[in-house]
Design a protein around this motif. Structure first.
Motif, short mmCIF file in Angstrom:
data_model
loop_
_atom_site.label_atom_id
_atom_site.label_comp_id
_atom_site.label_asym_id
_atom_site.label_seq_id
_atom_site.Cartn_x
_atom_site.Cartn_y
_atom_site.Cartn_z
N ILE A 59 -12.25 -1.10 6.21
CA ILE A 59 -10.79 -0.94 6.09
C ILE A 59 -10.07 -1.63 7.24
O ILE A 59 -9.06 -2.30 7.05
N ILE A 60 -10.64 -1.52 8.44
CA ILE A 60 -10.04 -2.18 9.61
C ILE A 60 -10.22 -3.69 9.51
O ILE A 60 -9.28 -4.46 9.78
N ALA A 61 -11.40 -4.16 9.10
CA ALA A 61 -11.66 -5.60 8.99
C ALA A 61 -10.74 -6.26 7.97
O ALA A 61 -10.30 -7.40 8.15
N CYS A 105 -5.99 1.85 1.97
CA CYS A 105 -6.86 0.88 1.32
C CYS A 105 -6.11 0.18 0.18
O CYS A 105 -5.29 0.81 -0.50
N ALA A 106 -6.40 -1.08 -0.06
CA ALA A 106 -5.81 -1.80 -1.19
C ALA A 106 -6.41 -1.27 -2.48
O ALA A 106 -7.56 -0.80 -2.52
N GLU A 107 -5.64 -1.35 -3.55
CA GLU A 107 -6.06 -0.85 -4.87
C GLU A 107 -7.42 -1.40 -5.29
O GLU A 107 -8.23 -0.68 -5.85
N ASP A 108 -7.67 -2.68 -5.02
CA ASP A 108 -8.91 -3.33 -5.45
C ASP A 108 -10.16 -2.69 -4.84
O ASP A 108 -11.23 -2.75 -5.44
N ASP A 109 -10.03 -2.10 -3.67
CA ASP A 109 -11.18 -1.53 -2.98
C ASP A 109 -11.25 0.00 -3.04
O ASP A 109 -12.19 0.60 -2.52
N LEU A 110 -10.26 0.63 -3.65
CA LEU A 110 -10.18 2.09 -3.63
C LEU A 110 -11.41 2.77 -4.22
O LEU A 110 -11.98 3.67 -3.59
N ASP A 111 -11.83 2.37 -5.40
CA ASP A 111 -12.96 3.04 -6.06
C ASP A 111 -14.24 2.93 -5.23
O ASP A 111 -14.96 3.92 -5.05
N GLU A 112 -14.51 1.75 -4.71
CA GLU A 112 -15.72 1.54 -3.91
C GLU A 112 -15.69 2.38 -2.63
O GLU A 112 -16.69 3.02 -2.27
N LEU A 113 -14.57 2.42 -1.96
CA LEU A 113 -14.48 3.17 -0.71
C LEU A 113 -14.42 4.67 -0.95
O LEU A 113 -14.94 5.45 -0.16
N ARG A 114 -13.82 5.09 -2.04
CA ARG A 114 -13.86 6.52 -2.40
C ARG A 114 -15.30 6.95 -2.65
O ARG A 114 -15.70 8.04 -2.24
N VAL A 148 -9.62 8.31 1.38
CA VAL A 148 -9.00 6.99 1.33
C VAL A 148 -7.86 7.07 0.32
O VAL A 148 -7.93 7.82 -0.65
N ARG A 149 -6.78 6.34 0.60
CA ARG A 149 -5.60 6.36 -0.26
C ARG A 149 -5.07 4.95 -0.43
O ARG A 149 -5.40 4.05 0.37
N ALA A 150 -4.25 4.74 -1.43
CA ALA A 150 -3.60 3.45 -1.63
C ALA A 150 -2.66 3.16 -0.46
O ALA A 150 -2.12 4.08 0.16
#
Length: 154
Positions: free
Chosen positions: A48-50, A105-114, A125-127
């Motif tokens: 998320i930071i990167a 987190c951006a929408e594109d990465d939400l599912d993976e990071l959740r 994690v949130r949008a």
């Protein structure tokens, strides 16, 4: 509701994982369950930071008591400038159980990071445009607390 804001220098001053470690040191400087919980999510937090999501939207911390904390990261030339301006918190906000932390987190990465954070009830994690609802995190807490320690100069 009061809010404490901090900015933490990231790339190129620190790697994204070193930035997360600096944030952990800020929130939970002593050994304990909060520090352990934060260190367990170093991988997802570093991603998320990167991706610089924490540059445009804050990490939001809802301690069990006390003010909300918003942490943003600075990147590029801003990181060099921010490195000298980092300030510790006057207290350890995660000492008491019941705290929550929300990562943007951006929408594109939400599912993976959740999925990566599944099973962790304190860290979510949130949008990018969502803001955690403090009333849900602090159900039953109706009193206002003013932390005057944060107003004092170091």
């Amino acid at each position: 509701m009061s809010v404490i804001a901090r900015r933490v220098a990231s790339v190129p001053h620190r790697t994204s994982s070193q930035t997360w470690e600096a944030i952990v040191d800020l929130l939970a400087p002593s050994a304990g369950s909060a520090r352990t919980a934060l260190l367990e999510v170093t991988g997802p937090a570093s991603v998320i930071i990167a991706e610089e999501y924490t540059n445009s939207a804050p990490i939001v911390v809802l301690p069990a008591e006390g003010p909300r904390i918003r942490i943003r990261t600075a990147h590029g030339g801003d990181a060099v400038d921010a490195a000298g301006d980092e300030m510790p918190l006057m207290s350890s906000p995660l000492d008491q159980p019941g705290w929550r932390l929300s990562l943007p987190c951006a929408e594109d990465d939400l599912d993976e990071l959740r999925a990566a954070l599944a099973g962790n009830s304190q860290i979510s994690v949130r949008a990018l445009d969502d803001v955690p609802d403090e009333t849900k995190a602090r159900a039953g807490s109706a009193r206002i607390v003013i932390n005057t320690d944060e107003l004092e100069l170091p």
